[in-house]
Design a protein around this motif. Structure first.
Motif, PDB file in Angstrom:
ATOM      1  N   UNK A  84       2.547   2.437   0.374  1.00 55.41           N
ATOM      2  CA  UNK A  84       2.912   1.133   0.934  1.00 55.41           C
ATOM      3  C   UNK A  84       3.342   1.263   2.385  1.00 55.41           C
ATOM      4  N   UNK A  85       4.241   2.222   2.634  1.00 57.01           N
ATOM      5  CA  UNK A  85       4.767   2.391   4.005  1.00 57.01           C
ATOM      6  C   UNK A  85       3.645   2.682   4.996  1.00 57.01           C
ATOM      7  N   UNK A  86       2.743   3.579   4.616  1.00 60.14           N
ATOM      8  CA  UNK A  86       1.636   3.947   5.493  1.00 60.14           C
ATOM      9  C   UNK A  86       0.746   2.742   5.802  1.00 60.14           C
ATOM     10  N   UNK A  87       0.408   1.961   4.750  1.00 60.30           N
ATOM     11  CA  UNK A  87      -0.451   0.793   4.945  1.00 60.30           C
ATOM     12  C   UNK A  87       0.270  -0.303   5.736  1.00 60.30           C
ATOM     13  N   UNK A  88       1.561  -0.478   5.455  1.00 61.03           N
ATOM     14  CA  UNK A  88       2.317  -1.508   6.167  1.00 61.03           C
ATOM     15  C   UNK A  88       2.365  -1.194   7.664  1.00 61.03           C
ATOM     16  N   UNK A  89       2.702   0.054   7.997  1.00 58.06           N
ATOM     17  CA  UNK A  89       2.799   0.434   9.404  1.00 58.06           C
ATOM     18  C   UNK A  89       1.430   0.421  10.081  1.00 58.06           C
ATOM     19  N   UNK A  90       0.382   0.762   9.346  1.00 55.59           N
ATOM     20  CA  UNK A  90      -0.973   0.693   9.900  1.00 55.59           C
ATOM     21  C   UNK A  90      -1.310  -0.738  10.307  1.00 55.59           C
ATOM     22  N   UNK A  91      -0.980  -1.690   9.441  1.00 56.14           N
ATOM     23  CA  UNK A  91      -1.242  -3.088   9.751  1.00 56.14           C
ATOM     24  C   UNK A  91      -0.346  -3.602  10.869  1.00 56.14           C
ATOM     25  N   UNK A  92       0.907  -3.220  10.832  1.00 56.02           N
ATOM     26  CA  UNK A  92       1.870  -3.707  11.819  1.00 56.02           C
ATOM     27  C   UNK A  92       1.514  -3.233  13.228  1.00 56.02           C
ATOM     28  N   UNK A  93       1.050  -1.988  13.342  1.00 52.13           N
ATOM     29  CA  UNK A  93       0.750  -1.402  14.651  1.00 52.13           C
ATOM     30  C   UNK A  93      -0.731  -1.478  15.010  1.00 52.13           C
ATOM     31  N   UNK A 105      16.255 -14.914   0.546  1.00 46.37           N
ATOM     32  CA  UNK A 105      14.852 -14.875   0.960  1.00 46.37           C
ATOM     33  C   UNK A 105      14.260 -13.471   0.981  1.00 46.37           C
ATOM     34  N   UNK A 106      14.963 -12.484   0.416  1.00 45.28           N
ATOM     35  CA  UNK A 106      14.456 -11.105   0.416  1.00 45.28           C
ATOM     36  C   UNK A 106      13.097 -11.014  -0.276  1.00 45.28           C
ATOM     37  N   UNK A 107      12.913 -11.755  -1.338  1.00 47.19           N
ATOM     38  CA  UNK A 107      11.659 -11.688  -2.096  1.00 47.19           C
ATOM     39  C   UNK A 107      10.471 -12.187  -1.277  1.00 47.19           C
ATOM     40  N   UNK A 108      10.723 -12.976  -0.237  1.00 39.49           N
ATOM     41  CA  UNK A 108       9.647 -13.514   0.590  1.00 39.49           C
ATOM     42  C   UNK A 108       9.210 -12.553   1.695  1.00 39.49           C
ATOM     43  N   UNK A 109       9.970 -11.511   1.923  1.00 39.59           N
ATOM     44  CA  UNK A 109       9.685 -10.613   3.049  1.00 39.59           C
ATOM     45  C   UNK A 109       8.580  -9.611   2.708  1.00 39.59           C
ATOM     46  N   UNK A 110       7.533  -9.544   3.530  1.00 38.64           N
ATOM     47  CA  UNK A 110       6.467  -8.570   3.281  1.00 38.64           C
ATOM     48  C   UNK A 110       6.950  -7.123   3.288  1.00 38.64           C
ATOM     49  N   UNK A 111       8.036  -6.857   3.970  1.00 38.70           N
ATOM     50  CA  UNK A 111       8.558  -5.490   4.084  1.00 38.70           C
ATOM     51  C   UNK A 111       9.388  -5.070   2.880  1.00 38.70           C
ATOM     52  N   UNK A 112       9.638  -5.978   1.963  1.00 30.58           N
ATOM     53  CA  UNK A 112      10.466  -5.642   0.802  1.00 30.58           C
ATOM     54  C   UNK A 112       9.820  -4.561  -0.054  1.00 30.58           C
ATOM     55  N   UNK A 113      10.623  -3.563  -0.486  1.00 23.33           N
ATOM     56  CA  UNK A 113      10.081  -2.498  -1.334  1.00 23.33           C
ATOM     57  C   UNK A 113      10.544  -2.594  -2.785  1.00 23.33           C
ATOM     58  N   UNK A 121      -2.429 -12.044   4.268  1.00 18.20           N
ATOM     59  CA  UNK A 121      -1.919 -10.977   3.406  1.00 18.20           C
ATOM     60  C   UNK A 121      -2.358 -11.171   1.955  1.00 18.20           C
ATOM     61  N   UNK A 122      -2.414 -10.055   1.237  1.00 17.65           N
ATOM     62  CA  UNK A 122      -2.557 -10.114  -0.210  1.00 17.65           C
ATOM     63  C   UNK A 122      -1.272 -10.711  -0.778  1.00 17.65           C
ATOM     64  N   UNK A 123      -1.377 -11.633  -1.692  1.00 19.19           N
ATOM     65  CA  UNK A 123      -0.200 -12.301  -2.233  1.00 19.19           C
ATOM     66  C   UNK A 123       0.591 -11.420  -3.190  1.00 19.19           C
ATOM     67  N   UNK A 124       0.053 -10.274  -3.559  1.00 18.73           N
ATOM     68  CA  UNK A 124       0.709  -9.420  -4.551  1.00 18.73           C
ATOM     69  C   UNK A 124       1.369  -8.190  -3.936  1.00 18.73           C
ATOM     70  N   UNK A 125       0.657  -7.467  -3.078  1.00 20.29           N
ATOM     71  CA  UNK A 125       1.284  -6.304  -2.429  1.00 20.29           C
ATOM     72  C   UNK A 125       1.850  -6.663  -1.057  1.00 20.29           C
ATOM     73  N   UNK A 126       1.493  -7.855  -0.529  1.00 19.34           N
ATOM     74  CA  UNK A 126       1.989  -8.383   0.746  1.00 19.34           C
ATOM     75  C   UNK A 126       1.505  -7.595   1.964  1.00 19.34           C
TER      76      UNK A 126
END
Length: 243
Positions: A210-219, A62-70, A30-35
């Motif tokens: 973010x949501x679109x890219x996150x779900x694209x990667x997840x699926x 640990x919320x800050x560590x979660x890639x899904x955090x918005x 993952x990118x360390x900035x946008x996760x």
């Protein structure tokens, strides 16, 4: 690339971890900035806005560590965003100083039904020499409720709430209620309530990217041709702060 408060808090929280943080997809590069996955990184597309609004992200352990955090999406756009790990008994001294700084008018963002009536604010009414400081309790719904109930240093502050007229578009986590919003969605509604309508729209669109890219990667899918980044680019082409 602007390094903001959530990036710094991520590094601090990771440094004091006694064991690896094992989130779903933890082995993904993952990118360390946008996760996001590195090939889906959105850092170079980050909008640049001007705003009088400021935020405190009070994050559950640990919320800050979660890639899904918005919450980090709020810090991406709003330059005066501060981020702290929540503690019931040992609140961060820098956060307490912010709450007592006369330049700010703090508001705790939470549903009004959980607050005593005399704390509930109907609107943002900061004094002329103050700027609003919106405090977002960033975590799961159960964690947010715990933070709201067990933060005595917030009890004297007004509570500002929203009544979402649309269900969340979040999708990357399962909400316990249909009308529960992601942190960035809540922030957008608050900014709109404050009167910065265009900035609220930009945050909503940045959230969509973010949501679109996150779900694209997840699926493991490919990005759609008519994607959220195009909508954001069109919005920013005519950007101006509306108060």
């Amino acid at each position: 690339m602007r390094i903001h408060a959530v990036h710094k808090l991520y590094d601090e929280r990771l440094a004091r971890s006694t064991r690896p943080f094992l989130a779903r997809g933890g082995k993904v590069e993952r990118c360390l900035y946008c996760m996001l996955r590195t090939h889906l990184c959105i850092c170079s597309s980050k909008p640049d806005i001007d705003s009088q609004a400021a935020f405190i992200l009070l994050m559950y352990d640990d919320e800050v560590l979660k890639p899904s955090n918005t919450g980090r999406l709020v810090a991406d756009l709003f330059k005066d965003t501060f981020a702290f790990i929540w503690s019931r008994t040992e609140p961060n001294p820098d956060m307490l100083a912010l709450l007592n700084d006369p330049q700010w008018q703090p508001y705790v963002i939470f549903p009004a039904e959980y607050a005593v009536p005399e704390r509930v604010a109907a609107e943002v009414s900061a004094q002329p020499d103050k700027r609003p400081l919106f405090i977002l309790l960033d975590g799961s719904w159960a964690e947010a409720k715990k933070m709201f109930r067990k933060s005595p240093y917030l009890n004297h502050l007004p509570v500002l709430s929203i009544d979402p007229d649309k269900p969340s578009r979040y999708q990357v986590r399962e909400a316990t209620k249909a009308n529960q919003l992601g942190t960035a969605e809540v922030a957008a509604r608050i900014v709109d309530l404050y009167g910065e309508t265009k900035n609220a729209e930009v945050l909503d669109l940045w959230f969509d990217v973010f949501r679109e890219r996150y779900m694209t990667g997840k699926l493991n899918r490919t990005l759609p041709e008519a994607n959220a980044l195009k909508d954001l680019s069109e919005c920013m082409a005519g950007y101006s702060v509306i108060k």
